[in-house]
Design an enzyme around this catalytic site. Sequence first.
Site, short mmCIF file in Angstrom:
data_model
loop_
_atom_site.label_atom_id
_atom_site.label_comp_id
_atom_site.label_asym_id
_atom_site.label_seq_id
_atom_site.Cartn_x
_atom_site.Cartn_y
_atom_site.Cartn_z
N ARG A 150 22.18 11.15 6.76
CA ARG A 150 23.08 11.85 6.23
C ARG A 150 22.83 12.60 4.95
O ARG A 150 21.64 13.09 4.78
CB ARG A 150 24.23 10.69 6.16
CG ARG A 150 24.68 10.05 7.49
CD ARG A 150 25.77 9.22 7.40
NE ARG A 150 27.03 9.46 6.79
CZ ARG A 150 27.90 8.99 6.15
NH1 ARG A 150 27.66 7.78 6.14
NH2 ARG A 150 28.97 9.46 5.48
N ALA A 196 29.30 2.75 -0.86
CA ALA A 196 28.65 3.79 -1.62
C ALA A 196 28.15 3.14 -2.81
O ALA A 196 27.00 3.60 -3.67
CB ALA A 196 29.74 4.75 -2.12
N HIS A 253 23.96 3.18 -2.94
CA HIS A 253 23.30 4.11 -3.63
C HIS A 253 23.63 4.58 -5.25
O HIS A 253 22.90 5.31 -5.67
CB HIS A 253 23.84 5.59 -2.96
CG HIS A 253 23.91 5.60 -1.66
ND1 HIS A 253 23.05 4.93 -0.37
CD2 HIS A 253 25.26 5.50 -0.83
CE1 HIS A 253 23.48 4.94 0.67
NE2 HIS A 253 24.89 5.05 0.39
N ARG A 282 38.92 5.51 8.91
CA ARG A 282 38.21 6.19 7.86
C ARG A 282 37.02 6.94 8.85
O ARG A 282 36.02 6.19 9.32
CB ARG A 282 37.53 5.12 7.09
CG ARG A 282 36.60 6.02 6.03
CD ARG A 282 35.89 4.95 5.08
NE ARG A 282 34.82 5.85 4.36
CZ ARG A 282 33.73 5.17 3.79
NH1 ARG A 282 33.55 4.06 4.12
NH2 ARG A 282 32.92 5.69 3.11
N HIS A 330 24.63 -1.03 7.19
CA HIS A 330 25.21 0.08 7.30
C HIS A 330 25.61 0.64 8.60
O HIS A 330 24.52 0.33 9.46
CB HIS A 330 24.42 1.20 6.49
CG HIS A 330 24.08 0.87 5.22
ND1 HIS A 330 24.92 0.94 4.13
CD2 HIS A 330 22.98 0.52 4.44
CE1 HIS A 330 24.46 0.72 2.93
NE2 HIS A 330 23.01 0.49 3.39
C1 DQA Z 1 28.11 2.95 4.58
C2 DQA Z 1 27.20 4.26 4.39
C3 DQA Z 1 27.47 4.34 2.69
O1 DQA Z 1 26.55 5.42 2.41
C4 DQA Z 1 28.99 4.88 2.55
O2 DQA Z 1 29.23 5.21 1.17
C5 DQA Z 1 29.88 3.80 3.27
C6 DQA Z 1 29.58 3.13 4.53
C7 DQA Z 1 27.90 2.62 6.22
O3 DQA Z 1 28.40 1.51 6.60
O4 DQA Z 1 27.29 3.40 7.00
O5 DQA Z 1 31.07 3.42 2.50
O6 DQA Z 1 27.60 1.87 3.89
#
Ligand code: DQA
Length: 146
Positions: A106, A76, A79, A17, A99
Amino acid sequence: MQLLLAHGPNLNLLGERRPEVYGTTTLADIEADVAGVANARGAAVLCFQSNHEGALIDALHSYRRVVDGVVLNAGAWTHTSVALRDAIEAVQLPVVEVHLSNTHRREAFRHRSLIAGVCIGQVTGLGREGYRVATNLLLDYLEGRP
Ligand code: DQA
């Protein structure tokens, strides 16, 4: 000491991904890293990942008396999920938010974490290394170190 390493949606696809954002590390690599750090400090790690919000909340509920703390990449839901925030608060476990990417660099919708206020700390943007940092942080906290 026993820790839970928990992952939210789409993180089962790590490695394939968006590698330009998340790198080529797989979830299995991260689970092995965290177990390595924890085991070296005498702690065990249970791993959980789900693409279903309620399943993650159920896991926090069920593990609340089984583990001492949680390393959590909620993806996600970080958020969006008031329910996840409330679950973290309800289970009264120390949680470190992780994260891989630097969410603050971002899109604007990733800048806000609904769970940060109920976590003991946040590690963001350090990639794979962030999990090692988070695991050490959590164990320091559990061992009562500053
Ligand atoms: C994430 C950051 C999130 O915004 C995103 O939706 C993810 C991965 C990260 O590990 O950077 O799924 O948590």
